[in-house]
Write a protein that holds these residues in place. Structure first.
Motif, mmCIF file in Angstrom:
data_model
loop_
_atom_site.group_PDB
_atom_site.id
_atom_site.type_symbol
_atom_site.label_atom_id
_atom_site.label_comp_id
_atom_site.label_asym_id
_atom_site.label_seq_id
_atom_site.Cartn_x
_atom_site.Cartn_y
_atom_site.Cartn_z
ATOM 1 N N TYR A 164 80.387 65.787 92.289
ATOM 2 C CA TYR A 164 80.428 66.888 93.204
ATOM 3 C C TYR A 164 81.848 66.146 94.100
ATOM 4 C CZ TYR A 164 79.864 69.884 97.440
ATOM 5 O OH TYR A 164 80.058 70.843 98.472
ATOM 6 N N LYS A 165 82.637 67.259 94.191
ATOM 7 C CA LYS A 165 84.076 66.867 94.672
ATOM 8 C C LYS A 165 84.673 68.241 95.128
ATOM 9 C CE LYS A 165 88.420 64.728 94.107
ATOM 10 N NZ LYS A 165 89.320 63.806 93.163
ATOM 11 N N LEU A 166 84.954 68.578 96.727
ATOM 12 C CA LEU A 166 85.680 69.769 96.963
ATOM 13 C C LEU A 166 87.157 69.410 96.772
ATOM 14 C CD1 LEU A 166 83.594 70.738 99.926
ATOM 15 C CD2 LEU A 166 83.493 71.878 97.591
ATOM 16 N N PRO A 167 87.934 70.542 96.593
ATOM 17 C CA PRO A 167 89.339 70.118 96.661
ATOM 18 C C PRO A 167 89.803 69.529 97.866
ATOM 19 C CG PRO A 167 88.980 72.545 96.112
ATOM 20 C CD PRO A 167 87.758 71.778 96.555
ATOM 21 N N GLY A 168 90.646 68.453 97.589
ATOM 22 C CA GLY A 168 91.453 67.539 98.667
ATOM 23 C C GLY A 168 90.439 66.594 99.344
ATOM 24 N N GLU A 169 89.122 66.279 98.575
ATOM 25 C CA GLU A 169 88.238 65.559 99.025
ATOM 26 C C GLU A 169 88.041 64.274 97.943
ATOM 27 O OE1 GLU A 169 84.584 67.341 100.745
ATOM 28 O OE2 GLU A 169 85.392 68.247 102.387
#
Length: 281
Positions: A80-85
């Motif tokens: 799990y990884k959101l853009p920019g994170e």
């Protein structure tokens, strides 16, 4: 010219190595928040305890990212990884050896399914599955045997013409407060079922935790085409080779501590058989 090529190769390799093993500020563990004996938000599970051992060895605090270990657990934790994170966690403490959704380490323990039943209710002479099958057919016919669906236990009951005695439980429940040990701690203890056949760590932990009635634990032995024993590894993201190697070294260096924790939680243990390397990805 050859020396220059070696230098260039080393320089080119630096960013990949740095990405593979970034400086860590914490040991970030993916966990189920309500899954004793493995993990919970109080840090009372086997995997929590082993993570603390690793954290001390690394000199890092341990942090957790929690998600119920049902469908899409890996996608919603390790991947799990959101853009920019950044990713939310870096290590799953317990996966089947060879599990292809992660880069699995070498196994760190092997356990087996086990049969659990109350003492003093006619089954005290049962010390193996063979003893169980030799019970008087009239006794066997009256037993209510709790099993999780799609488990080796259901295949075993079918093989030995005991399906009518089986009481199936869903392997995944929509209830957020559900935990796998309910089959022992609630239904077996209350007499709703007479016997439970479940994965060894669950069986051992809850058989020890339930004080009344006293419970007996009988490990199951694999039969032809019915496998009860499995090896358990840890998992990291594919491509993080250096981190995986570091985790495997932690496992090797902490082997005695890990075994002590597993025995404290009453896990039925078998020798690890696998000698193969975990996935190299």
């Amino acid at each position: 010219m050859r020396c220059l090529g070696l230098v260039l190769a080393a320089v080119i390799a630096l960013p990949a190595a740095a990405q593979d093993a970034p400086e860590r500020q914490a040991l970030r563990v993916c966990q189920d928040p309500n899954n004793l004996p493995f993990s919970n938000t109080d840090g009372a599970g086997i995997e929590n305890r082993i993570a603390e051992v690793f954290g001390r060895a690394l000199g890092l605090p341990v942090s957790y990212y929690s998600f119920p270990q049902r469908l899409a657990f890996i996608r919603n934790t390790l991947r799990y990884k959101l853009p920019g994170e950044d990713y939310r966690c870096d290590l799953v403490m317990g996966v089947p050896a060879g599990f292809d959704q992660v880069s699995a380490t070498k196994p760190y323990y092997r356990s087996t399914y086990a049969m659990v039943f109350p003492r003093g209710r006619g089954l005290d002479g049962v010390a193996s599955q063979e003893d169980f099958l030799k019970l008087d057919p009239a006794v066997l016919k009256k037993l209510r045997i709790g099993i999780y669906d799609r488990s080796p236990a259901s295949d075993w009951l079918a093989r030995h013409q005991l399906l009518e005695q089986g009481v199936p439980y869903p392997i995944m429940s929509p209830r957020p407060d559900q935990y796998p040990g309910e089959i022992i701690e609630q239904d077996l203890a209350s007499g709703k079922i007479d016997v439970a056949i479940v994965w060894g760590p669950i069986a051992g932990f809850f058989a020890k935790r339930v004080k009344s009635p006293e419970l007996s634990l009988v490990p199951m032995r694999s039969e032809k085409n019915i496998k009860f024993d499995f090896e358990i590894a840890m998992g990291v993201r594919h491509g993080e080779r250096a981190w995986k190697q570091q985790v495997e070294k932690l496992i090797a260096d902490s082997r005695q501590d890990i075994e002590t924790i597993l025995r404290e939680y009453n896990v039925p243990l078998l020798p690890i058989e696998s000698t193969a390397e975990g996935s190299g990805r």
